[in-house]
Scaffold this motif. Structure first.
Motif: not given
Length: 239
Positions: A39, A43-45, A47, A60, A65, A69, A73, A80
């Motif tokens: 990602t 943005p986190a949105s 995700v 990531e 970044d 994020k 979340c 992750w």
């Protein structure tokens, strides 16, 4: 359904079809391959949308970044993965959110990750990044250790508190004998994985393949594919 959710759902479905077809062609069950969505720059949105669509593994490659994020979340059940070249001054931050670091390629990094994991009271999965474009004893242009260095790193990880050797990772090289020969590169990684698993059977994760070459990786035997562009779209250029 929002436009972005519809876009991601369509892209994700297309990638899932590719993975399923590649598994069928290789005679492998679909559940042998885990999709990791990369990602970076998004943005986190996004995700959150992906999580709602069933994605559970995200990756990531830059801590600046990833850290905010992951924090945004933190309420989601996500694994992750850190997949970029990791500098030791970023280790403490990365250990705070990453479940797996896929880019372990030097002894100094093993030591730093171990110390940080111990302080945080966490166990971190680690993949040795193999650079198939590296000369013996060297490192690759995109990070990674040469194949002859895998044994030394594996031994270091065996002895490192807070770390667990989970397997191997590679990025298809742009130069050297495997340039443009993704399937051959992934076959070579699988040979190295077979050798590693002979003495460390639990180190069975093989992370290889991205948007353009995931079929080659699955045919070779990869257990995890890292897909960004094919799910999220062409990334905006970083400033």
């Amino acid at each position: 359904m929002t436009d972005r959710k519809a876009e991601l759902a369509e892209n994700l479905a297309r990638v899932e079809e590719r993975i399923a077809a590649a598994c069928a062609a290789a005679g492998r069950p679909r559940d042998e391959v885990t999709l990791i969505v990369v990602t970076k720059t998004y943005p986190a949105s996004d995700v959150r949308i992906l999580h709602g669509l069933g994605v559970r593994h995200v990756a990531e490659n830059r801590d600046q970044d990833a850290a905010p994020k992951a924090a945004a979340c933190a309420d989601l059940d996500l694994s992750w993965h850190f997949v970029g070249q990791l500098q030791t001054n970023k280790v403490r931050s990365v250990v705070g959110y990453a479940d797996v670091v896929q880019s372990v390629d030097r002894i100094k990094l093993v030591s730093s990750l171990s110390a940080a994991a111990e302080r945080a009271g966490r166990e971190l999965g680690c993949l040795i990044q193999v650079a198939l474009d590296a000369e013996a004893g060297g490192r690759g242009d995109r990070g990674g250790v040469s194949p002859d260095g895998v044994g030394e790193l594996a031994a270091a990880l065996d002895e490192a508190p807070g770390l667990r050797l989970a397997g191997l990772m590679t990025v298809a090289p742009l130069v050297g004998e495997y340039a443009g020969r993704q399937r051959a590169a992934f076959d070579r990684l699988m040979d190295l994985s077979t050798a590693l698993r002979a003495t460390r059977p639990a180190a069975n994760m093989v992370s290889a393949g991205m948007s353009a070459d995931l079929e080659d990786a699955i045919a070779a035997g990869a257990t995890h594919v890292r897909v960004g562009t094919a799910v999220l779209g062409v990334r905006p250029k970083l400033g």
